[in-house]
Design a protein around this motif. Structure first.
Motif, PDB file in Angstrom:
ATOM      1  N   GLY A 455     -29.297  96.122 -92.173  1.00 51.99           N
ATOM      2  CA  GLY A 455     -30.130  96.665 -91.109  1.00 51.99           C
ATOM      3  C   GLY A 455     -29.298  97.343 -90.036  1.00 51.99           C
ATOM      4  N   THR A 456     -28.142  96.764 -89.705  1.00 55.82           N
ATOM      5  CA  THR A 456     -27.253  97.368 -88.714  1.00 55.82           C
ATOM      6  C   THR A 456     -26.728  98.709 -89.208  1.00 55.82           C
ATOM      7  N   MET A 457     -26.316  98.775 -90.461  1.00 56.93           N
ATOM      8  CA  MET A 457     -25.854 100.043 -91.015  1.00 56.93           C
ATOM      9  C   MET A 457     -26.974 101.079 -91.023  1.00 56.93           C
ATOM     10  N   GLY A 458     -28.180 100.640 -91.373  1.00 60.86           N
ATOM     11  CA  GLY A 458     -29.304 101.569 -91.403  1.00 60.86           C
ATOM     12  C   GLY A 458     -29.667 102.097 -90.033  1.00 60.86           C
ATOM     13  N   LEU A 459     -29.450 101.301 -88.981  1.00 59.23           N
ATOM     14  CA  LEU A 459     -29.742 101.747 -87.632  1.00 59.23           C
ATOM     15  C   LEU A 459     -28.661 102.667 -87.076  1.00 59.23           C
ATOM     16  N   LEU A 460     -27.397 102.320 -87.306  1.00 54.91           N
ATOM     17  CA  LEU A 460     -26.307 103.012 -86.625  1.00 54.91           C
ATOM     18  C   LEU A 460     -25.794 104.253 -87.351  1.00 54.91           C
ATOM     19  N   MET A 461     -25.717 104.203 -88.675  1.00 49.50           N
ATOM     20  CA  MET A 461     -25.063 105.295 -89.389  1.00 49.50           C
ATOM     21  C   MET A 461     -25.728 106.660 -89.136  1.00 49.50           C
ATOM     22  N   PRO A 462     -27.067 106.758 -89.165  1.00 47.37           N
ATOM     23  CA  PRO A 462     -27.670 108.074 -88.899  1.00 47.37           C
ATOM     24  C   PRO A 462     -27.449 108.581 -87.482  1.00 47.37           C
ATOM     25  N   LEU A 463     -27.099 107.692 -86.553  1.00 45.57           N
ATOM     26  CA  LEU A 463     -26.869 108.111 -85.178  1.00 45.57           C
ATOM     27  C   LEU A 463     -25.393 108.398 -84.900  1.00 45.57           C
ATOM     28  N   VAL A 464     -24.510 107.594 -85.489  1.00 46.03           N
ATOM     29  CA  VAL A 464     -23.091 107.684 -85.168  1.00 46.03           C
ATOM     30  C   VAL A 464     -22.427 108.886 -85.834  1.00 46.03           C
ATOM     31  N   LEU A 465     -22.703 109.108 -87.107  1.00 46.88           N
ATOM     32  CA  LEU A 465     -22.002 110.172 -87.822  1.00 46.88           C
ATOM     33  C   LEU A 465     -22.269 111.563 -87.248  1.00 46.88           C
ATOM     34  N   PRO A 466     -23.510 111.918 -86.885  1.00 49.99           N
ATOM     35  CA  PRO A 466     -23.698 113.248 -86.279  1.00 49.99           C
ATOM     36  C   PRO A 466     -22.910 113.427 -84.983  1.00 49.99           C
ATOM     37  N   VAL A 467     -22.823 112.374 -84.178  1.00 45.72           N
ATOM     38  CA  VAL A 467     -22.019 112.473 -82.962  1.00 45.72           C
ATOM     39  C   VAL A 467     -20.553 112.682 -83.320  1.00 45.72           C
ATOM     40  N   GLY A 468     -20.093 111.968 -84.334  1.00 45.76           N
ATOM     41  CA  GLY A 468     -18.711 112.154 -84.776  1.00 45.76           C
ATOM     42  C   GLY A 468     -18.454 113.544 -85.321  1.00 45.76           C
ATOM     43  N   ILE A 469     -19.440 114.124 -85.996  1.00 45.38           N
ATOM     44  CA  ILE A 469     -19.287 115.492 -86.507  1.00 45.38           C
ATOM     45  C   ILE A 469     -19.102 116.468 -85.356  1.00 45.38           C
ATOM     46  N   GLU A 470     -19.901 116.297 -84.296  1.00 44.34           N
ATOM     47  CA  GLU A 470     -19.775 117.171 -83.127  1.00 44.34           C
ATOM     48  C   GLU A 470     -18.411 116.997 -82.466  1.00 44.34           C
ATOM     49  N   MET A 471     -17.949 115.748 -82.341  1.00 38.61           N
ATOM     50  CA  MET A 471     -16.639 115.500 -81.738  1.00 38.61           C
ATOM     51  C   MET A 471     -15.511 116.015 -82.614  1.00 38.61           C
ATOM     52  N   GLY A 472     -15.684 115.879 -83.932  1.00 45.37           N
ATOM     53  CA  GLY A 472     -14.611 116.213 -84.861  1.00 45.37           C
ATOM     54  C   GLY A 472     -14.473 117.680 -85.183  1.00 45.37           C
ATOM     55  N   ASP A 473     -15.425 118.503 -84.739  1.00 44.21           N
ATOM     56  CA  ASP A 473     -15.306 119.926 -85.020  1.00 44.21           C
ATOM     57  C   ASP A 473     -14.091 120.547 -84.354  1.00 44.21           C
ATOM     58  N   GLY A 474     -13.511 119.817 -83.385  1.00 43.61           N
ATOM     59  CA  GLY A 474     -12.301 120.328 -82.745  1.00 43.61           C
ATOM     60  C   GLY A 474     -11.040 120.054 -83.524  1.00 43.61           C
ATOM     61  N   GLY A 475     -11.139 119.405 -84.676  1.00 47.22           N
ATOM     62  CA  GLY A 475      -9.969 119.197 -85.522  1.00 47.22           C
ATOM     63  C   GLY A 475      -9.623 117.753 -85.771  1.00 47.22           C
ATOM     64  N   ALA A 476     -10.365 116.789 -85.186  1.00 49.45           N
ATOM     65  CA  ALA A 476     -10.047 115.371 -85.340  1.00 49.45           C
ATOM     66  C   ALA A 476     -10.847 114.699 -86.436  1.00 49.45           C
ATOM     67  N   SER A 477     -11.637 115.467 -87.199  1.00 51.01           N
ATOM     68  CA  SER A 477     -12.567 114.854 -88.144  1.00 51.01           C
ATOM     69  C   SER A 477     -11.875 114.145 -89.288  1.00 51.01           C
ATOM     70  N   ALA A 478     -10.650 114.568 -89.671  1.00 53.74           N
ATOM     71  CA  ALA A 478      -9.960 113.952 -90.803  1.00 53.74           C
ATOM     72  C   ALA A 478      -9.687 112.478 -90.561  1.00 53.74           C
ATOM     73  N   VAL A 479      -9.518 112.076 -89.316  1.00 55.14           N
ATOM     74  CA  VAL A 479      -9.303 110.675 -88.973  1.00 55.14           C
ATOM     75  C   VAL A 479     -10.552 110.076 -88.353  1.00 55.14           C
ATOM     76  N   LEU A 480     -11.248 110.824 -87.523  1.00 51.73           N
ATOM     77  CA  LEU A 480     -12.382 110.287 -86.782  1.00 51.73           C
ATOM     78  C   LEU A 480     -13.526 109.876 -87.698  1.00 51.73           C
ATOM     79  N   MET A 481     -13.898 110.703 -88.665  1.00 47.74           N
ATOM     80  CA  MET A 481     -15.059 110.390 -89.496  1.00 47.74           C
ATOM     81  C   MET A 481     -14.837 109.156 -90.368  1.00 47.74           C
ATOM     82  N   PRO A 482     -13.700 109.017 -91.064  1.00 44.21           N
ATOM     83  CA  PRO A 482     -13.481 107.751 -91.797  1.00 44.21           C
ATOM     84  C   PRO A 482     -13.442 106.541 -90.874  1.00 44.21           C
ATOM     85  N   ALA A 483     -12.878 106.720 -89.679  1.00 41.91           N
ATOM     86  CA  ALA A 483     -12.821 105.597 -88.743  1.00 41.91           C
ATOM     87  C   ALA A 483     -14.214 105.200 -88.270  1.00 41.91           C
ATOM     88  N   LEU A 484     -15.104 106.177 -88.060  1.00 44.49           N
ATOM     89  CA  LEU A 484     -16.468 105.861 -87.637  1.00 44.49           C
ATOM     90  C   LEU A 484     -17.248 105.169 -88.744  1.00 44.49           C
TER      91      LEU A 484
END
Length: 573
Positions: A455-484
């Motif tokens: 249930g926690t994964m179902g609640l958080l994953m759809p919200l967290v990953l899009p935010v990480g995509i926006e943050m990672g577009d500056g070049g940090a996605s190779a580490v940020l997305m797996p970490a998220l």
């Protein structure tokens, strides 16, 4: 019609007869017992009504929120409803569906009938058009049957019973941890199998049952979360894809490749497993665990209850299907995704895994392994391999419903553009380096309060990953997305590991023959230690140092130092 009285599992007629006989023998005690039972039932009834009323009020509030102009924050209302439903009702599927329904009502402008129709037609049924989603359902169900075949076959019981037969406390504890790791395919099956098998062995070796419960619980969900072949993996891959679909990138991401890259970042799982090994090796007992271990060493040996498990069978009957499953998936992923003429290199293997037809490989190999496990399963009373497999499949029905609830909630949040709202809020407030630590902390608190990892994964994953995509577009996605991704998984495992309302906590307690409250209070200090190291040296450091390896080494050194100093102080005291 036969009922169950007071939740204790006695048929109603037997329960009344027992109360009548007791009243004749000891009338005052019987009246007192009935009064206490009535008070408990009344409290449970009122508590249940209160919780349900609150959740229904929150759902109903979606109507005026849809009609009024309260700002963009209303787009997060389904998350509030979903989290409240999971927490108050203790039902992950119900909470997720109610949250999705609240969002569908908002999208329908406050019309509940239209919202319900759209919830099914626009947010649930389209999910079954995806090969990934269909593969996730089939693989989860088949692997549930496979796990049941291995458990009932008795081969794992026979092997690890010999490992712990010497009576050495350290060897018994190591055997229990080893069985938990070998049963990587399912956290609940691991806890149940190891607890039932090693309970009489632990009694004989004077190892407290709460210590055994800590070991089998810690090596259950933690291993299943980082094992790429488990009943968790299909749900995890589906949630990764759901998160990217929120940004219209669901068809461009390879969930398996991102999952593999997140494994080293799953700091809580790795540090939990490492801490178990250190605790077993140094026999380090902290907090309430110390008193239970002292009582086990100095007190009488408990009466052995014969809960050793199923009929013994040669160990190869279990290891052969496991080898087929693991080897088949590895080889199948490589052959399915490799380029013609590509060499067998690490880079080529990683690229092949990223391009593989993972749903087909997972389902095909699980079917083959389940068939082999069924053929090798020895005859047993009460039903053959087909009945055992069917029972294992049915046991996975609740997780499948949770998966569908997560799909509906994710689809509704995508239409509400809730992730974009979070991205705007996080811009300038949360740095990419600290975002994984924040997600892990939120996930740990959510899973601990709700008791549900899925249930926690179902609640958080759809919200967290899009935010990480926006943050990672500056070049940090190779580490940020797996970490998220790993931060969501680690936070979810924390609650599954030590929440008093988690199914894994309850199963571990029942399998080892202890009260859940004793299990929680003796295990929590270890969980908090592993969680604190994961938060500070893991997720708080990984993005800044651009990788997981420094964090893993630093966390391992920190845990080793704490256990070493603590065990010396305990020995000296």
């Amino acid at each position: 019609m036969r009922g169950v009285a007071s939740g204790i599992g006695m048929p109603e007629t037997a329960f009344r007869r027992y109360g009548r006989d007791r009243f004749r023998e000891q009338p005052l005690l019987a009246l007192s017992g009935r009064f206490r039972l009535g008070v408990r039932l009344m409290k449970a009834n009122l508590c249940g009504r209160w919780r349900g009323t609150v959740v229904l009020v929150l759902v109903a509030a979606s109507l005026p929120l849809a009609w009024s102009d309260v700002g963009s924050a209303v787009r997060l209302w389904p998350v509030v409803v979903g989290l409240s439903g999971v927490f108050l009702l203790r039902r992950a599927f119900t909470g997720l569906v109610l949250g999705a329904f609240a969002g569908a009502v908002l999208l329908a402008g406050g019309d509940p009938l239209t919202g319900f129709r759209d919830l099914i037609g626009a947010h649930l049924l389209p999910a079954f058009e995806s090969r990934w989603n269909i593969g996730a359902i089939l693989f989860t169900l088949i692997l549930g049957g496979f796990a049941a075949l291995l458990e009932k076959g008795g081969a794992l019981h026979a092997f690890f019973a010999r490992v712990g037969a010497t009576g050495s406390p350290r060897r018994v504890q190591a055997g229990a941890a080893g069985l938990g790791i070998v049963c990587f395919f399912d956290g609940l099956a691991s806890a149940l199998l190891a607890g039932r098998l090693f309970r009489p062995l632990a009694d004989r070796a004077r190892v407290s049952r709460v210590k055994l419960a800590y070991i089998v619980d810690s090596t259950g969900s933690a291993v299943a979360c980082v094992a790429f072949i488990s009943t968790w993996i299909a749900f995890q891959l589906s949630m990764i894809r759901q998160g990217y679909a929120m940004m219209d990138r669901g068809e461009t991401v390879n969930p398996f490749a991102l999952y593999f890259s997140s494994i080293p970042f799953n700091f809580y799982s790795w540090f939990t497993l490492l801490l178990v090994g250190l605790v077993v090796w140094r026999r380090w007992d902290i907090g309430p665990m110390r008193a239970f271990e002292r009582a086990a060493r100095e007190g009488p040996v408990p009466e052995l209850d014969g809960s050793g498990g199923e009929t013994a069978a040669p160990p190869w009957r279990a290891f052969l299907p496991l080898t087929l499953l693991i080897g088949g998936i590895l080889v199948g992923l490589y052959l399915s995704g490799r380029e013609p003429g590509a060499g067998l290199t690490l880079g080529g293997i990683a690229l092949a895994f990223g391009e593989a037809d993972a749903p087909l490989v997972l389902v095909g190999c699980s079917v083959a392994a389940a068939l082999l496990a069924g053929v090798l399963m020895p005859p047993r009373p009460g039903g053959g391999a087909a009945a055992v497999f069917q029972g294992g499949v049915l046991n996975m029905a609740p997780p499948i419903f949770i998966l569908m609830g997560a799909w509906m909630l994710g689809s509704v949040l995508a239409d509400l553009e809730a992730a974009q709202l979070l991205s705007q809020w996080a811009d300038g407030r949360v740095s990419p380096a600290m975002f994984p630590a924040t997600v892990f902390l939120i996930g740990a608190l959510t899973s601990f309060c709700t008791g549900t990892s899925w249930g926690t994964m179902g609640l958080l994953m759809p919200l967290v990953l899009p935010v990480g995509i926006e943050m990672g577009d500056g070049g940090a996605s190779a580490v940020l997305m797996p970490a998220l991704v790993a931060a969501v998984f680690s936070g979810a495992v924390f609650g599954d590991h030590c929440s008093p309302v988690s199914d894994t906590t309850i199963v571990s307690s029942a399998a080892t023959g202890i009260e859940p409250r004793d299990h929680v209070r003796t295990q929590l200090p270890y969980a908090l230690l592993a969680g604190g190291v994961a938060l500070v040296l893991g997720f708080g450091l990984a993005v800044a140092v651009e990788g997981p390896w420094i964090s893993l080494v630093a966390g391992a050194v920190a845990l080793g130092a704490v256990v070493s100093v603590g065990s010396r102080a305990e020995a000296g005291g």
